[in-house]
Design a protein around this motif. Structure first.
Motif, PDB file in Angstrom:
ATOM      1  N   CYS A 186       1.324  -4.768   3.455  1.00 50.08           N
ATOM      2  CA  CYS A 186       0.090  -5.316   3.869  1.00 50.08           C
ATOM      3  C   CYS A 186       0.151  -6.554   4.737  1.00 50.08           C
ATOM      4  O   CYS A 186       0.691  -7.745   4.182  1.00 50.08           O
ATOM      5  CB  CYS A 186      -0.928  -5.443   2.739  1.00 50.08           C
ATOM      6  SG  CYS A 186      -2.429  -5.756   3.293  1.00 50.08           S
ATOM      7  N   PRO A 187      -0.194  -6.332   5.928  1.00 53.40           N
ATOM      8  CA  PRO A 187      -0.398  -7.617   6.759  1.00 53.40           C
ATOM      9  C   PRO A 187      -1.439  -8.628   6.514  1.00 53.40           C
ATOM     10  O   PRO A 187      -1.601  -9.336   7.394  1.00 53.40           O
ATOM     11  CB  PRO A 187      -0.445  -7.014   8.179  1.00 53.40           C
ATOM     12  CG  PRO A 187      -0.991  -5.825   8.085  1.00 53.40           C
ATOM     13  CD  PRO A 187      -0.806  -5.320   6.585  1.00 53.40           C
ATOM     14  N   CYS A 193      -6.445  -1.879   4.299  1.00 51.09           N
ATOM     15  CA  CYS A 193      -6.893  -2.554   5.540  1.00 51.09           C
ATOM     16  C   CYS A 193      -6.924  -1.829   6.851  1.00 51.09           C
ATOM     17  O   CYS A 193      -6.033  -1.031   7.025  1.00 51.09           O
ATOM     18  CB  CYS A 193      -6.265  -3.873   5.688  1.00 51.09           C
ATOM     19  SG  CYS A 193      -4.516  -3.807   6.052  1.00 51.09           S
ATOM     20  N   CYS A 240      -2.673  -1.521   7.566  1.00 50.93           N
ATOM     21  CA  CYS A 240      -2.194  -0.652   6.933  1.00 50.93           C
ATOM     22  C   CYS A 240      -2.605   0.625   7.281  1.00 50.93           C
ATOM     23  O   CYS A 240      -1.654   1.658   7.271  1.00 50.93           O
ATOM     24  CB  CYS A 240      -2.406  -0.948   5.503  1.00 50.93           C
ATOM     25  SG  CYS A 240      -1.411  -2.278   4.533  1.00 50.93           S
ATOM     26  N   TYR A 255     -10.288  -6.538   9.698  1.00 51.56           N
ATOM     27  CA  TYR A 255      -9.842  -7.757  10.325  1.00 51.56           C
ATOM     28  C   TYR A 255     -10.783  -8.187  11.425  1.00 51.56           C
ATOM     29  O   TYR A 255     -11.121  -9.383  11.352  1.00 51.56           O
ATOM     30  CB  TYR A 255      -8.505  -7.816  10.998  1.00 51.56           C
ATOM     31  CG  TYR A 255      -7.425  -7.414  10.032  1.00 51.56           C
ATOM     32  CD1 TYR A 255      -6.980  -8.463   9.048  1.00 51.56           C
ATOM     33  CD2 TYR A 255      -6.896  -6.247   9.664  1.00 51.56           C
ATOM     34  CE1 TYR A 255      -6.300  -8.344   7.949  1.00 51.56           C
ATOM     35  CE2 TYR A 255      -5.878  -6.155   8.682  1.00 51.56           C
ATOM     36  CZ  TYR A 255      -5.512  -7.013   7.702  1.00 51.56           C
ATOM     37  OH  TYR A 255      -4.640  -6.862   6.803  1.00 51.56           O
ATOM     38  N   ASP A 260       0.727  -1.162  -0.184  1.00 54.40           N
ATOM     39  CA  ASP A 260       0.053  -0.090  -0.042  1.00 54.40           C
ATOM     40  C   ASP A 260       0.838   1.206   0.082  1.00 54.40           C
ATOM     41  O   ASP A 260       1.950   1.163   0.750  1.00 54.40           O
ATOM     42  CB  ASP A 260      -0.761   0.116   1.193  1.00 54.40           C
ATOM     43  CG  ASP A 260      -2.003  -0.912   1.110  1.00 54.40           C
ATOM     44  OD1 ASP A 260      -1.884  -1.904   0.812  1.00 54.40           O
ATOM     45  OD2 ASP A 260      -3.109  -0.491   1.706  1.00 54.40           O
TER      46      ASP A 260
HETATM   47 ZN   LIG Z   1      -3.179  -3.837   4.297  1.00 55.71          ZN
END
Ligand SMILES: [Zn+2]
Length: 201
Positions: free
Chosen positions: A179-180, A98, A115, A103, A38
């Motif tokens: 990004c996680p 995100c 992010c 999540y 991102d």
């Molecule tokens: Zn992300």
């Protein structure tokens, strides 16, 4: 704020920010090939002006930028121009960054890196004011638009060490987030976020 060159790692699941002077080239390298990065950019002299996906889609007349295209700010001024892309050219301008809520909706328990928080941390580290969370330029992200306007979430099609290069069209702060996302396979079917790298010269 010097025009010096710098290089760095964008750690897996984390963010990283840097200053780029007008005319400098920002390279974002997909070190392992499957990582979405991102990316945001803010006018260094007034961060209330920033890279805007919705304004860029109007300016470009398309949803995926290619070499030669300039992305613009929320004041419709060029801020980044794509000057080189060694990937197959699949990036995303449609999806929001995100965040904790994304999540939570996906069923994550407890805090999940995201992010949106990575952007806030990176701007704080730069000592720059964050006006809001703009919609990011999602480099390497593969979100095809299907029939009836549906979108799909697919793994990146880039290969290790492929990169995209962007020219800064004004003095800016650029922020990257590796990004996680590990609950939807946008970072590869293994769902394991990895490092990426950047270079500004
Ligand atoms: Zn992300």
């Amino acid at each position: 704020m010097s025009q010096s060159s710098k290089k760095g790692t964008i750690p897996a699941r984390k963010g990283k920010g840097a200053f780029a002077a007008k005319g400098q080239i920002i390279r974002v390298i997909n070190t392992h090939g499957q990582q979405v990065v991102d990316t945001w950019a803010f006018n260094a002299h007034d961060t209330s002006e920033f890279l805007s996906m919705e304004h860029s889609r109007v300016a470009m007349g398309k949803i995926i930028p290619e070499v030669g295209d300039s992305l613009v700010t929320n004041k419709r001024r060029p801020i980044l121009t794509i000057v080189e892309d060694t990937t197959p050219g699949i990036h995303d301008t449609l999806l929001a960054a995100c965040d904790r809520y994304r999540y939570e909706l996906l069923g994550a328990k407890g805090y999940h890196d995201n992010c949106t928080d990575n952007l806030a941390s990176a701007m704080k580290e730069l000592g720059a004011k964050l006006p809001e969370t703009p919609s990011p330029l999602n480099l390497f992200m593969n979100i095809p638009v299907l029939e009836k306007g549906r979108v799909d979430f697919r793994p990146p099609v880039s290969q290790p060490d492929q990169y995209i290069a962007l020219r800064a069209e004004m003095d800016l702060f650029v922020v990257f987030s590796a990004c996680p996302q590990d609950m939807v396979p946008i970072n590869g079917i293994a769902c394991i976020p990895t490092d990426a790298e950047f270079a500004i010269e």
